[in-house]
Write a protein that holds these residues in place. Sequence first.
Motif, short mmCIF file in Angstrom:
data_model
loop_
_atom_site.label_atom_id
_atom_site.label_comp_id
_atom_site.label_asym_id
_atom_site.label_seq_id
_atom_site.Cartn_x
_atom_site.Cartn_y
_atom_site.Cartn_z
N GLU A 71 0.82 -1.21 0.00
CA GLU A 71 0.00 0.00 0.00
C GLU A 71 0.86 1.26 0.00
O GLU A 71 0.51 2.26 -0.63
CB GLU A 71 -0.93 -0.01 1.21
CG GLU A 71 -2.06 -1.03 1.10
CD GLU A 71 -2.91 -1.09 2.36
OE1 GLU A 71 -2.47 -0.52 3.39
OE2 GLU A 71 -3.99 -1.70 2.32
N ARG A 105 3.79 1.51 -1.38
CA ARG A 105 4.39 1.62 -2.71
C ARG A 105 3.44 2.21 -3.74
O ARG A 105 3.86 2.94 -4.63
CB ARG A 105 4.83 0.24 -3.20
CG ARG A 105 6.11 -0.29 -2.61
CD ARG A 105 6.47 -1.62 -3.26
NE ARG A 105 6.51 -1.49 -4.71
CZ ARG A 105 5.83 -2.26 -5.56
NH1 ARG A 105 5.04 -3.20 -5.11
NH2 ARG A 105 5.95 -2.08 -6.86
N ILE A 106 2.16 1.88 -3.64
CA ILE A 106 1.21 2.25 -4.70
C ILE A 106 0.33 3.42 -4.30
O ILE A 106 -0.57 3.79 -5.05
CB ILE A 106 0.33 1.05 -5.09
CG1 ILE A 106 -0.58 0.66 -3.91
CG2 ILE A 106 1.18 -0.12 -5.53
CD1 ILE A 106 -1.53 -0.47 -4.25
N SER A 128 0.63 6.57 -4.29
CA SER A 128 0.63 7.74 -5.16
C SER A 128 0.29 7.39 -6.61
O SER A 128 0.33 8.27 -7.47
CB SER A 128 2.00 8.43 -5.12
OG SER A 128 3.02 7.54 -5.54
N THR A 129 -0.02 6.14 -6.88
CA THR A 129 -0.33 5.72 -8.25
C THR A 129 -1.78 5.28 -8.35
O THR A 129 -2.16 4.27 -7.77
CB THR A 129 0.58 4.55 -8.68
OG1 THR A 129 1.95 4.92 -8.49
CG2 THR A 129 0.34 4.19 -10.14
N PRO A 130 -2.61 6.03 -9.06
CA PRO A 130 -4.02 5.64 -9.17
C PRO A 130 -4.20 4.40 -10.03
O PRO A 130 -3.46 4.19 -11.00
CB PRO A 130 -4.68 6.86 -9.82
CG PRO A 130 -3.58 7.52 -10.60
CD PRO A 130 -2.32 7.27 -9.80
N PHE A 131 -5.15 3.58 -9.67
CA PHE A 131 -5.48 2.41 -10.49
C PHE A 131 -6.97 2.11 -10.30
O PHE A 131 -7.57 2.46 -9.29
CB PHE A 131 -4.63 1.20 -10.10
CG PHE A 131 -4.86 0.70 -8.70
CD1 PHE A 131 -5.77 -0.32 -8.44
CD2 PHE A 131 -4.16 1.25 -7.64
CE1 PHE A 131 -5.96 -0.78 -7.15
CE2 PHE A 131 -4.36 0.80 -6.34
CZ PHE A 131 -5.26 -0.22 -6.10
N GLU A 132 -7.56 1.50 -11.31
CA GLU A 132 -9.00 1.25 -11.29
C GLU A 132 -9.36 -0.23 -11.35
O GLU A 132 -10.48 -0.59 -11.02
CB GLU A 132 -9.67 1.95 -12.49
CG GLU A 132 -9.52 3.47 -12.48
CD GLU A 132 -10.18 4.12 -13.67
OE1 GLU A 132 -10.58 3.38 -14.60
OE2 GLU A 132 -10.30 5.36 -13.68
N ALA A 159 -2.30 -2.34 -13.11
CA ALA A 159 -1.72 -1.03 -13.41
C ALA A 159 -0.47 -0.74 -12.59
O ALA A 159 0.41 0.00 -13.03
CB ALA A 159 -2.75 0.07 -13.18
N VAL A 160 -0.38 -1.33 -11.40
CA VAL A 160 0.78 -1.08 -10.54
C VAL A 160 1.61 -2.36 -10.34
O VAL A 160 2.56 -2.36 -9.57
CB VAL A 160 0.34 -0.52 -9.17
CG1 VAL A 160 -0.19 0.89 -9.33
CG2 VAL A 160 -0.71 -1.40 -8.50
N LYS A 195 -13.29 1.06 -7.82
CA LYS A 195 -12.52 0.12 -8.64
C LYS A 195 -13.46 -0.82 -9.39
O LYS A 195 -14.63 -0.98 -9.05
CB LYS A 195 -11.59 -0.71 -7.75
CG LYS A 195 -10.68 0.09 -6.84
CD LYS A 195 -9.65 0.86 -7.62
CE LYS A 195 -8.58 1.46 -6.72
NZ LYS A 195 -9.07 2.42 -5.74
#
Length: 240
Positions: free
Chosen positions: A96, A98-99, A101-105, A134-135, A166
Amino acid sequence: MPPCTLYDALATLPDPRSRHGRVHPLPAVMGLVALALLMGRKSLTGIARFGRQHGTPLAHALGFRRGKTPAKSTLSRTLRRFDPEQLEAALTRWVEGRIASTPFEHIAIDGKALRGSRDGEVPGQHLVAAYAPAVAAVLAQVRVDSKTNEHKAALELLGLVPVAGKVVTGDAMFCQRDLAKQVIEAGGDYVLVAKDNQPALVTDIKGGFAFATAARSIAAATSPWAHRPAGPTRPDRDVV
């Protein structure tokens, strides 16, 4: 707050060992296991050999006070005492971070047998995981108990991952009413495969699409614009 490292996340695990006779710091042991696994070692024998091959420099870098890494038997005794849920929670906190700052759906759920976990007549471990393509990260995973199935494990898994906003995808195994309901109630959407395991549902879906297609055809045929003659074209104006 910056995301924690994998080493820091593993260091939060409670030590399951007795206070008497502890030789190696637990964060160092877990750091060795994680590093060896990342380097392709897939057995306790391989992990112990990895530590010996890299000797004192690696041992000190990981935090072993004596400059010596543990043997296979020590690794086995230590790892067998861990609570799998606590270990999974620590790894989830690391992922959590790590990801964050990276949006994913998209979240894909799937079940797989853990490679190499079968031992003779002892069946292999089966896991259901939530993966964010995505991540490129597994958000969480749970073990499928011998008394249950992937569907029930997936219900538990969905309670561990951020579903709101999501789209959850899964194969026909997860095409179940209670699972779809849980995703919707958590604020997400779903795309699930309907196959022969849900024959009535497949029939309903085909009927729904057929009805929609027929309705569009009827609407097009009876539209007041369908047979309206084209109006006269506007003559070109002379250019003065």
